[in-house]
Each structure stands twice: as structure tokens, then as C-alpha cells.
Design a protein around this motif. Sequence first.
Motif, mmCIF file in Angstrom:
data_model
loop_
_atom_site.group_PDB
_atom_site.id
_atom_site.type_symbol
_atom_site.label_atom_id
_atom_site.label_comp_id
_atom_site.label_asym_id
_atom_site.label_seq_id
_atom_site.Cartn_x
_atom_site.Cartn_y
_atom_site.Cartn_z
ATOM 1 N N ALA A 156 0.781 -1.252 -0.236
ATOM 2 C CA ALA A 156 0.245 0.025 -0.217
ATOM 3 C C ALA A 156 0.888 1.082 0.125
ATOM 4 C CB ALA A 156 -1.210 0.013 1.155
ATOM 5 N N LEU A 157 1.835 1.245 0.886
ATOM 6 C CA LEU A 157 2.828 2.298 0.713
ATOM 7 C C LEU A 157 3.624 2.641 -0.488
ATOM 8 C CD1 LEU A 157 4.432 1.865 4.377
ATOM 9 C CD2 LEU A 157 2.957 3.469 3.757
ATOM 10 N N ARG A 158 4.002 1.579 -0.959
ATOM 11 C CA ARG A 158 4.790 1.480 -2.400
ATOM 12 C C ARG A 158 3.821 2.109 -3.536
ATOM 13 N NH1 ARG A 158 4.108 -1.191 -6.555
ATOM 14 N NH2 ARG A 158 2.653 -2.473 -5.705
ATOM 15 N N PHE A 159 2.335 1.687 -3.630
ATOM 16 C CA PHE A 159 1.513 2.046 -4.579
ATOM 17 C C PHE A 159 1.237 3.441 -4.484
ATOM 18 C CE2 PHE A 159 -2.816 2.871 -6.011
ATOM 19 C CZ PHE A 159 -2.795 2.149 -7.332
ATOM 20 N N SER A 160 1.112 3.840 -3.135
ATOM 21 C CA SER A 160 0.811 5.283 -3.005
ATOM 22 C C SER A 160 1.971 6.359 -3.240
ATOM 23 C CB SER A 160 0.374 5.448 -1.506
ATOM 24 O OG SER A 160 1.016 5.162 -0.756
ATOM 25 N N GLY A 161 3.057 5.687 -3.334
ATOM 26 C CA GLY A 161 4.503 6.560 -3.672
ATOM 27 C C GLY A 161 4.881 7.208 -2.364
ATOM 28 N N ILE A 162 4.848 6.682 -1.131
ATOM 29 C CA ILE A 162 5.066 7.207 -0.040
ATOM 30 C C ILE A 162 6.693 7.054 0.206
ATOM 31 C CG2 ILE A 162 5.348 7.051 2.565
ATOM 32 C CD1 ILE A 162 2.721 8.181 1.544
ATOM 33 N N SER A 163 7.526 8.061 0.372
ATOM 34 C CA SER A 163 8.945 8.111 0.424
ATOM 35 C C SER A 163 9.413 7.654 1.717
ATOM 36 C CB SER A 163 9.212 9.433 -0.104
ATOM 37 O OG SER A 163 10.932 9.636 0.044
ATOM 38 N N GLU A 164 10.549 7.016 1.462
ATOM 39 C CA GLU A 164 11.285 6.463 2.853
ATOM 40 C C GLU A 164 12.379 7.577 3.085
ATOM 41 O OE1 GLU A 164 12.021 2.454 3.342
ATOM 42 O OE2 GLU A 164 10.488 1.700 2.300
ATOM 43 N N ASP A 165 12.682 8.396 2.306
ATOM 44 C CA ASP A 165 13.567 9.481 2.378
ATOM 45 C C ASP A 165 13.334 10.123 3.854
ATOM 46 O OD1 ASP A 165 15.181 11.944 2.489
ATOM 47 O OD2 ASP A 165 15.217 11.903 0.301
ATOM 48 N N PRO A 166 14.226 10.145 4.802
ATOM 49 C CA PRO A 166 13.898 10.950 6.074
ATOM 50 C C PRO A 166 13.508 12.361 6.102
ATOM 51 C CG PRO A 166 16.072 9.574 5.999
ATOM 52 C CD PRO A 166 15.737 9.504 4.702
ATOM 53 N N LYS A 167 14.043 13.004 4.586
ATOM 54 C CA LYS A 167 13.319 14.308 4.770
ATOM 55 C C LYS A 167 11.875 14.395 4.051
ATOM 56 C CE LYS A 167 17.991 16.166 3.898
ATOM 57 N NZ LYS A 167 19.274 16.892 2.983
ATOM 58 N N LYS A 168 11.507 13.188 3.383
ATOM 59 C CA LYS A 168 10.068 13.275 2.919
ATOM 60 C C LYS A 168 9.042 12.596 3.287
ATOM 61 C CE LYS A 168 12.182 14.534 -1.693
ATOM 62 N NZ LYS A 168 12.302 13.940 -3.047
ATOM 63 N N ARG A 169 9.578 11.598 4.276
ATOM 64 C CA ARG A 169 8.635 10.459 4.858
ATOM 65 C C ARG A 169 7.650 11.064 6.102
ATOM 66 N NH1 ARG A 169 13.229 7.279 8.201
ATOM 67 N NH2 ARG A 169 13.575 8.621 10.109
ATOM 68 N N PRO A 170 6.692 10.631 6.136
ATOM 69 C CA PRO A 170 5.648 11.394 6.749
ATOM 70 C C PRO A 170 5.950 11.276 8.319
ATOM 71 C CG PRO A 170 4.936 8.853 6.269
ATOM 72 C CD PRO A 170 5.960 9.352 5.517
ATOM 73 N N GLU A 171 5.798 12.483 9.058
ATOM 74 C CA GLU A 171 5.933 12.516 10.460
ATOM 75 C C GLU A 171 4.942 12.335 11.167
ATOM 76 O OE1 GLU A 171 7.803 16.449 10.824
ATOM 77 O OE2 GLU A 171 9.575 15.872 9.550
ATOM 78 N N SER A 172 3.385 12.366 10.825
ATOM 79 C CA SER A 172 2.368 12.227 11.605
ATOM 80 C C SER A 172 1.531 11.453 10.832
ATOM 81 C CB SER A 172 1.716 13.555 11.965
ATOM 82 O OG SER A 172 1.487 14.411 10.568
ATOM 83 N N VAL A 173 0.823 10.584 11.264
ATOM 84 C CA VAL A 173 -0.280 9.820 10.709
ATOM 85 C C VAL A 173 -1.375 9.401 11.581
ATOM 86 C CG1 VAL A 173 -0.243 7.286 9.931
ATOM 87 C CG2 VAL A 173 2.066 8.254 9.604
ATOM 88 N N VAL A 174 -2.530 9.283 10.931
ATOM 89 C CA VAL A 174 -3.562 9.016 11.601
ATOM 90 C C VAL A 174 -4.145 7.592 10.912
ATOM 91 C CG1 VAL A 174 -5.265 10.111 9.778
ATOM 92 C CG2 VAL A 174 -6.020 9.723 12.059
ATOM 93 N N ASP A 175 -4.360 6.788 11.780
ATOM 94 C CA ASP A 175 -5.109 5.281 11.666
ATOM 95 C C ASP A 175 -6.525 5.288 11.845
ATOM 96 O OD1 ASP A 175 -5.454 2.654 10.942
ATOM 97 O OD2 ASP A 175 -3.740 2.058 12.495
ATOM 98 N N VAL A 176 -7.303 5.432 10.612
ATOM 99 C CA VAL A 176 -8.590 5.642 10.898
ATOM 100 C C VAL A 176 -9.462 4.128 10.770
ATOM 101 C CG1 VAL A 176 -10.437 6.715 9.970
ATOM 102 C CG2 VAL A 176 -8.675 7.790 9.702
#
Length: 391
Positions: A156-176
Motif C-alpha cells: 500500500a505504501l509502495r502503490f501510493s508513492g510514500i517516500s522512505e527518504d528521512p526528509k520526505k517521509r511522513p512525520e504524523s499519521v492517523v490510522d482511521v
Amino acid sequence: MRDFLFDIASILLDIIFVRNSGGHSLCFLNPAPEEAAEGSHSDFSISSMTLAFSSTCQHLLTYSLKPQLQFLPPRAPASMRRLTSALASATTRGVEADAKDDGVVLKKGIAEFYDESSGVWEDIWGDHMHHGFYDPGSTVSVSDHRAAQIRMIEEALRFSGISEDPKKRPESVVDVGCGIGGSSRYLARKFEAKCQGITLSPVQAQRANSLAAAQGLADKVSFQVADALDQPFPDGQFDLVWSMESGEHMPDKAKFVNELARVAAPGGTIIIVTWCHRDLAPSEESLQPWEKELLNKICKAYYLPAWCSTADYVKLLQSLSLQDIKAADWSQNVAPFWPAVIRSALTWKGLTSMLRSGLKTIKGALAMPLMIEGYKKDLIKFAIITCRKLE
């Protein structure tokens, strides 16, 4: 309510009696010694099975099984007839309480379903309460399934294009619709992010917080009881809005999507992984009657409102001017999941856990073959839909 319980009683009898070419053959209970000549056979003793079975099913059988007794096969041993007669004639206060619950709101049903069933799921499958992701057509062992659930998150992360780069990765997440927090804890570790999860189930929220503390993540993740259609967060708070198999429970899909978009930060990513029905053809105005009937049976078991299609979700996201909207059908990638769940439910550990947990869990277990049928007939689709919020 009576008709619904009657249907479950019928299914229970179908489970107890396995048909063969010569009629019914009893294969669930051992006969008493004096009944051995009747030809029944089993792996479990009548005394232990009676205790476990009656503890959770007597409310159901009291209310609905009496008419079924006339349909017991001629070869059913006297022990089975005594058991069903005793359970059917049992008088319990719970029956009246169940009847009064007919009008409860969907939200209460969802909460109670997960209050009852989450412990069983965790005990057998672990802390990820979602499908696994498999290579199409693959043959997998039981030990592969938990790894497949982790792979679902990664895909799911790969499909959505979420970056693992420390400068670009998400810092805040909500799990609905966080369950017991499996995704939140995984994402918190992976991205070193702060995660907040919401669920309708107080049992799930408490267990999720306990697991976070036990795993040293109490400073990273937190969980609370809240409604996904009215989230307790300010606008634009989260870099990643994560909904793993919770959308199917939402009675108002438009409001659900609006809330996901509202709490997403500018430039944030929204990931929705959910059950859908097939997209309608241009010439169709609705699903076929048999398709509606099958989905309605599943809705009753899992406390779901009306289903929608992947195309419906895409249109809702488009109406909010969200960017980079894309969707995929992962039905083939989850095909081994439901047969694996059924196999685990039919183990001694699975059966006894379900019987202890309550009627709602049993209802859900009995509906699992319906999910397989829906997938095989291309009615049910396992969809991922992702997008980004305008910066």
C-alpha cells in the motif's frame, strides 16, 4: 430477528452434519457407547462439546431451533437429539435482550462486534486485523500469512508513492479504524512518526494502547474511541491518512472521504484499502438481485452498511479536487486469505475461542464462505485508492 437467528441455526446444523453421497453422516460428536451401532463417528467427546457449544449458542437455539428439530436426519444419534432438544428448550433472559437490540444503530453493532472478536483474532492471527497480500495463484502455508499482512502494508505504501527518504517521509499519521493498532505501530517504527489511531471499539483502543506501552511506543502512538465520520482532529494535521479496511463500515461514504481529506495536511497522502462491489457497466443502474442478496447477508454478519464501487470512491475524491488519484483491484492478491481464515477457525483452538467470544463472532465466522463466494463470482473487489491533497 427470529428469521435471522433461524438462518444461523440452520447453518450450525449444516456444519454439524456433513453430507455425503449416502445422506447425512454425523462427524462432529462422539456417540455414547450405547449408540455406537448407529454408525456415527467423531473427534470430540459429547460432554466437552456440549459444554462449549451450549455456553454461547443457547440464546440462539432457544429462540430459533425448535422448528429445526423435525429436520434432524434419521441417523442422528440420541445424544444429538438430546443436545438440540435441551438447547432449544432452554429459557434464557438473553433472548429478550437480543430481541430488543434489533433497533440498535450500526455504530453500536460495529463496536460490539470488534469488542467480542478482536481477542480471538489477535490470539490466532496476531495484531494486524486485515488481509494479507500474496502473489496471484501462490500456494502458501499458515506461517506465511502474518508476513503477508505486513506485505499488505508495504504494498500500500509502495502503490501510493510514500517516500522512505528521512526528509520526505511522513512525520504524523492517523490510522482511521485502527483495530488493535498493528498498522500504527508498524508505521511509527518504519518512519519514526507520531501516529494516532481511532476505533469505535473501547476494547480495541485499550488493547492498542497496552500493546504500544509494552513495545516501548507509548510516546509515538496513541489510540482513542472516536467516529471516523466526525474525527476529533483539527484540519490539516496528518501527513499520511491511513484507512486499512475500515471504509466498508462507513454508512456515509461521502462524509467519510471528506473527513479523510479534512484532516490531511497540504501535500499529505490518503490511502484507502477497502472492500467494494464490482464497478457497474455503463448499461447498468444497479447490481443484480442475487448480488444484492449476497452482499446483504454479508452486511448482516459484519455490521456493514450499503457497499459502493471503486469507481464511486474515485468520483468522491475527484469531487474534492484531490490530486494523483489512482486505484487498483487487488482481489487476486488476497485470494488465499479467506480460505486461510476458515482453516484457522476450524482448528480446536479456533472453534473454542469463537464459542467463548460470543454470538457476533460466530455470526461473522459463519459468513466467511460468503466472502469467498463473492470474490469467486467477481462481485467483491479488494480495492486500494490513493491520492494527495493539494499543497
